[in-house]
Design a protein around this motif. Structure first.
Motif, PDB file in Angstrom:
ATOM      1  N   GLU A 118       0.806  -1.220   0.000  1.00 45.58           N
ATOM      2  CA  GLU A 118       0.000   0.000   0.000  1.00 45.58           C
ATOM      3  C   GLU A 118       0.842   1.274   0.000  1.00 45.58           C
ATOM      4  OE1 GLU A 118      -3.001  -0.100   3.052  1.00 45.58           O
ATOM      5  OE2 GLU A 118      -3.845  -1.979   2.277  1.00 45.58           O
ATOM      6  N   THR A 119       2.000   1.234   0.663  1.00 47.51           N
ATOM      7  CA  THR A 119       2.849   2.426   0.709  1.00 47.51           C
ATOM      8  C   THR A 119       3.881   2.446  -0.419  1.00 47.51           C
ATOM      9  OG1 THR A 119       4.528   1.434   2.150  1.00 47.51           O
ATOM     10  CG2 THR A 119       2.667   2.576   3.227  1.00 47.51           C
ATOM     11  N   ARG A 120       3.893   1.367  -1.219  1.00 46.06           N
ATOM     12  CA  ARG A 120       4.922   1.213  -2.252  1.00 46.06           C
ATOM     13  C   ARG A 120       6.307   1.351  -1.607  1.00 46.06           C
ATOM     14  NH1 ARG A 120       3.488   5.610  -5.341  1.00 46.06           N
ATOM     15  NH2 ARG A 120       5.559   5.539  -6.262  1.00 46.06           N
ATOM     16  N   HIS A 121       6.502   0.593  -0.533  1.00 41.15           N
ATOM     17  CA  HIS A 121       7.754   0.589   0.229  1.00 41.15           C
ATOM     18  C   HIS A 121       8.107   1.980   0.730  1.00 41.15           C
ATOM     19  CE1 HIS A 121       8.685  -3.620  -0.606  1.00 41.15           C
ATOM     20  NE2 HIS A 121       8.125  -3.396  -1.774  1.00 41.15           N
ATOM     21  N   GLY A 122       7.080   2.750   1.104  1.00 38.92           N
ATOM     22  CA  GLY A 122       7.287   4.073   1.668  1.00 38.92           C
ATOM     23  C   GLY A 122       7.331   5.201   0.658  1.00 38.92           C
ATOM     24  N   LEU A 123       7.219   4.891  -0.627  1.00 33.40           N
ATOM     25  CA  LEU A 123       7.302   5.923  -1.664  1.00 33.40           C
ATOM     26  C   LEU A 123       6.018   6.746  -1.778  1.00 33.40           C
ATOM     27  CD1 LEU A 123       9.185   3.936  -4.447  1.00 33.40           C
ATOM     28  CD2 LEU A 123      10.122   5.661  -2.869  1.00 33.40           C
ATOM     29  N   ASP A 124       4.886   6.179  -1.380  1.00 33.49           N
ATOM     30  CA  ASP A 124       3.617   6.901  -1.402  1.00 33.49           C
ATOM     31  C   ASP A 124       3.475   7.614  -0.051  1.00 33.49           C
ATOM     32  OD1 ASP A 124       0.879   7.630  -1.108  1.00 33.49           O
ATOM     33  OD2 ASP A 124       0.275   6.073  -2.522  1.00 33.49           O
ATOM     34  N   ALA A 125       3.809   8.903  -0.032  1.00 30.78           N
ATOM     35  CA  ALA A 125       3.870   9.662   1.216  1.00 30.78           C
ATOM     36  C   ALA A 125       2.525   9.702   1.937  1.00 30.78           C
ATOM     37  CB  ALA A 125       4.383  11.072   0.946  1.00 30.78           C
ATOM     38  N   ALA A 126       1.448   9.865   1.217  1.00 29.07           N
ATOM     39  CA  ALA A 126       0.129   9.936   1.854  1.00 29.07           C
ATOM     40  C   ALA A 126      -0.226   8.607   2.515  1.00 29.07           C
ATOM     41  CB  ALA A 126      -0.933  10.336   0.829  1.00 29.07           C
ATOM     42  N   ARG A 127      -0.007   7.511   1.810  1.00 31.48           N
ATOM     43  CA  ARG A 127      -0.310   6.193   2.388  1.00 31.48           C
ATOM     44  C   ARG A 127       0.645   5.886   3.543  1.00 31.48           C
ATOM     45  NH1 ARG A 127      -4.515   4.412   2.822  1.00 31.48           N
ATOM     46  NH2 ARG A 127      -3.835   2.284   2.875  1.00 31.48           N
ATOM     47  N   GLN A 128       1.896   6.344   3.451  1.00 26.89           N
ATOM     48  CA  GLN A 128       2.838   6.149   4.553  1.00 26.89           C
ATOM     49  C   GLN A 128       2.339   6.874   5.803  1.00 26.89           C
ATOM     50  OE1 GLN A 128       5.841   4.236   4.572  1.00 26.89           O
ATOM     51  NE2 GLN A 128       5.584   4.565   6.762  1.00 26.89           N
ATOM     52  N   ARG A 129       1.911   8.114   5.651  1.00 29.80           N
ATOM     53  CA  ARG A 129       1.378   8.869   6.799  1.00 29.80           C
ATOM     54  C   ARG A 129       0.159   8.163   7.394  1.00 29.80           C
ATOM     55  NH1 ARG A 129       2.665  13.110   3.418  1.00 29.80           N
ATOM     56  NH2 ARG A 129       0.506  13.325   2.717  1.00 29.80           N
ATOM     57  N   ALA A 130      -0.715   7.642   6.539  1.00 28.32           N
ATOM     58  CA  ALA A 130      -1.908   6.945   7.026  1.00 28.32           C
ATOM     59  C   ALA A 130      -1.510   5.706   7.835  1.00 28.32           C
ATOM     60  CB  ALA A 130      -2.820   6.566   5.861  1.00 28.32           C
ATOM     61  N   TRP A 131      -0.576   4.936   7.330  1.00 25.84           N
ATOM     62  CA  TRP A 131      -0.117   3.752   8.056  1.00 25.84           C
ATOM     63  C   TRP A 131       0.536   4.147   9.369  1.00 25.84           C
ATOM     64  CZ3 TRP A 131      -0.266  -1.519   8.088  1.00 25.84           C
ATOM     65  CH2 TRP A 131      -0.938  -2.131   7.030  1.00 25.84           C
ATOM     66  N   ASP A 132       1.395   5.182   9.331  1.00 26.48           N
ATOM     67  CA  ASP A 132       2.056   5.628  10.564  1.00 26.48           C
ATOM     68  C   ASP A 132       1.016   5.996  11.619  1.00 26.48           C
ATOM     69  OD1 ASP A 132       4.543   5.281   9.371  1.00 26.48           O
ATOM     70  OD2 ASP A 132       4.831   7.420   8.962  1.00 26.48           O
ATOM     71  N   LYS A 133      -0.023   6.706  11.209  1.00 27.53           N
ATOM     72  CA  LYS A 133      -1.079   7.123  12.138  1.00 27.53           C
ATOM     73  C   LYS A 133      -1.831   5.913  12.677  1.00 27.53           C
ATOM     74  CE  LYS A 133      -5.214   9.949  12.488  1.00 27.53           C
ATOM     75  NZ  LYS A 133      -6.169  10.806  11.801  1.00 27.53           N
ATOM     76  N   ASN A 134      -2.197   4.983  11.797  1.00 33.14           N
ATOM     77  CA  ASN A 134      -2.927   3.788  12.231  1.00 33.14           C
ATOM     78  C   ASN A 134      -2.107   2.938  13.191  1.00 33.14           C
ATOM     79  OD1 ASN A 134      -5.238   4.398  10.763  1.00 33.14           O
ATOM     80  ND2 ASN A 134      -4.607   3.200   8.994  1.00 33.14           N
ATOM     81  N   VAL A 135      -0.845   2.718  12.851  1.00 28.89           N
ATOM     82  CA  VAL A 135       0.011   1.880  13.695  1.00 28.89           C
ATOM     83  C   VAL A 135       0.212   2.542  15.056  1.00 28.89           C
ATOM     84  CG1 VAL A 135       2.328   0.900  13.940  1.00 28.89           C
ATOM     85  CG2 VAL A 135       1.106   0.686  11.766  1.00 28.89           C
ATOM     86  N   ALA A 136       0.416   3.854  15.082  1.00 24.77           N
ATOM     87  CA  ALA A 136       0.552   4.564  16.362  1.00 24.77           C
ATOM     88  C   ALA A 136      -0.722   4.408  17.191  1.00 24.77           C
ATOM     89  CB  ALA A 136       0.862   6.034  16.118  1.00 24.77           C
ATOM     90  N   GLY A 137      -1.874   4.466  16.553  1.00 25.10           N
ATOM     91  CA  GLY A 137      -3.141   4.265  17.260  1.00 25.10           C
ATOM     92  C   GLY A 137      -3.266   2.870  17.823  1.00 25.10           C
ATOM     93  N   TRP A 138      -2.874   1.875  17.045  1.00 24.58           N
ATOM     94  CA  TRP A 138      -2.939   0.490  17.525  1.00 24.58           C
ATOM     95  C   TRP A 138      -2.005   0.295  18.714  1.00 24.58           C
ATOM     96  CZ3 TRP A 138      -2.060  -1.347  11.873  1.00 24.58           C
ATOM     97  CH2 TRP A 138      -3.254  -1.196  11.146  1.00 24.58           C
ATOM     98  N   SER A 140      -1.070   2.529  20.835  1.00 27.87           N
ATOM     99  CA  SER A 140      -1.680   3.226  21.963  1.00 27.87           C
ATOM    100  C   SER A 140      -2.830   2.408  22.569  1.00 27.87           C
ATOM    101  CB  SER A 140      -2.189   4.597  21.513  1.00 27.87           C
ATOM    102  OG  SER A 140      -2.774   5.277  22.582  1.00 27.87           O
ATOM    103  N   GLU A 141      -3.687   1.859  21.702  1.00 26.35           N
ATOM    104  CA  GLU A 141      -4.807   1.040  22.177  1.00 26.35           C
ATOM    105  C   GLU A 141      -4.331  -0.177  22.956  1.00 26.35           C
ATOM    106  OE1 GLU A 141      -6.994  -0.098  18.713  1.00 26.35           O
ATOM    107  OE2 GLU A 141      -7.612   1.956  18.258  1.00 26.35           O
ATOM    108  N   LEU A 142      -3.185  -0.703  22.572  1.00 26.22           N
ATOM    109  CA  LEU A 142      -2.663  -1.928  23.186  1.00 26.22           C
ATOM    110  C   LEU A 142      -1.560  -1.645  24.197  1.00 26.22           C
ATOM    111  CD1 LEU A 142      -2.531  -3.962  19.866  1.00 26.22           C
ATOM    112  CD2 LEU A 142      -4.037  -4.451  21.806  1.00 26.22           C
ATOM    113  N   GLU A 143      -1.476  -0.407  24.649  1.00 29.00           N
ATOM    114  CA  GLU A 143      -0.382  -0.015  25.552  1.00 29.00           C
ATOM    115  C   GLU A 143      -0.306  -0.900  26.794  1.00 29.00           C
ATOM    116  OE1 GLU A 143       1.484   3.975  27.603  1.00 29.00           O
ATOM    117  OE2 GLU A 143      -0.276   4.129  26.343  1.00 29.00           O
ATOM    118  N   ALA A 144      -1.440  -1.265  27.340  1.00 28.96           N
ATOM    119  CA  ALA A 144      -1.458  -2.111  28.534  1.00 28.96           C
ATOM    120  C   ALA A 144      -0.880  -3.494  28.261  1.00 28.96           C
ATOM    121  CB  ALA A 144      -2.885  -2.239  29.072  1.00 28.96           C
ATOM    122  N   CYS A 145      -0.807  -3.871  27.009  1.00 28.53           N
ATOM    123  CA  CYS A 145      -0.277  -5.184  26.635  1.00 28.53           C
ATOM    124  C   CYS A 145       1.191  -5.082  26.206  1.00 28.53           C
ATOM    125  CB  CYS A 145      -1.087  -5.778  25.496  1.00 28.53           C
ATOM    126  SG  CYS A 145      -2.847  -5.876  25.817  1.00 28.53           S
ATOM    127  N   GLY A 146       1.851  -4.007  26.595  1.00 26.43           N
ATOM    128  CA  GLY A 146       3.208  -3.729  26.130  1.00 26.43           C
ATOM    129  C   GLY A 146       4.272  -4.628  26.696  1.00 26.43           C
TER     130      GLY A 146
END
Length: 150
Positions: A118-138, A140-146
């Protein structure tokens, strides 16, 4: 400096992160213990000199590779949660513990492939930002399971 592996002679990727999702479970009497780790593998991680020569490219590539590792940590936390939530596996003989773990490990591999696609190995900046945001959210949601249970 952590990327100590040697890049392959061919291929279009500018870098690659070596990582693994490791787990172990044991029963001592009725006590269920587990350990789950997202592990960075320096000798299997590499970056091409061409990427390092361009500071902007180096930052972009490092961000992409860091998210690969973060995806592994998301799945490590998911596995910790699954193992934590299993009801009395030592007394009930829960033979499905390894199957649950392998399901999450397979999901992690699928997520890694989807991320690169989806990010084309990071070359698609918009999709990279979306993934970065989603992964950071995940994360955070799972912080107690760290952390694994002591």
């Amino acid at each position: 400096a952590d990327f100590q592996g040697t890049p392959p002679d061919s291929g279009a990727e500018g870098a690659q992160t070596g990582y693994s999702l490791l787990y172990g479970v044991s029963c001592t009497g009725a006590t269920f213990d587990y350990d789950v780790s997202a592990v960075f593998l320096p000798s299997r991680s590499w970056v091409r000199a061409l990427v390092l020569a361009d500071p902007d490219e180096a930052r972009r590539t490092l961000r992409h590779e860091q998210t690969h590792f973060d995806i592994t940590e998301v799945h490590a936390r998911r596995l910790r949660k699954v193992l934590h939530d299993i009801y009395d596996p030592c007394r009930t003989g829960r033979a499905d513990v390894p199957a649950e773990a392998e399901r999450i490990i397979a999901a992690e591999a699928d997520a890694q492939q989807r991320y690169d696609d989806e990010t084309r190995h990071g070359l698609d900046a918009a999709r990279q930002r979306a993934w970065d945001k989603n992964v950071a959210g995940w994360l955070s949601e799972l912080e107690a399971c760290g952390q694994s249970r002591p």
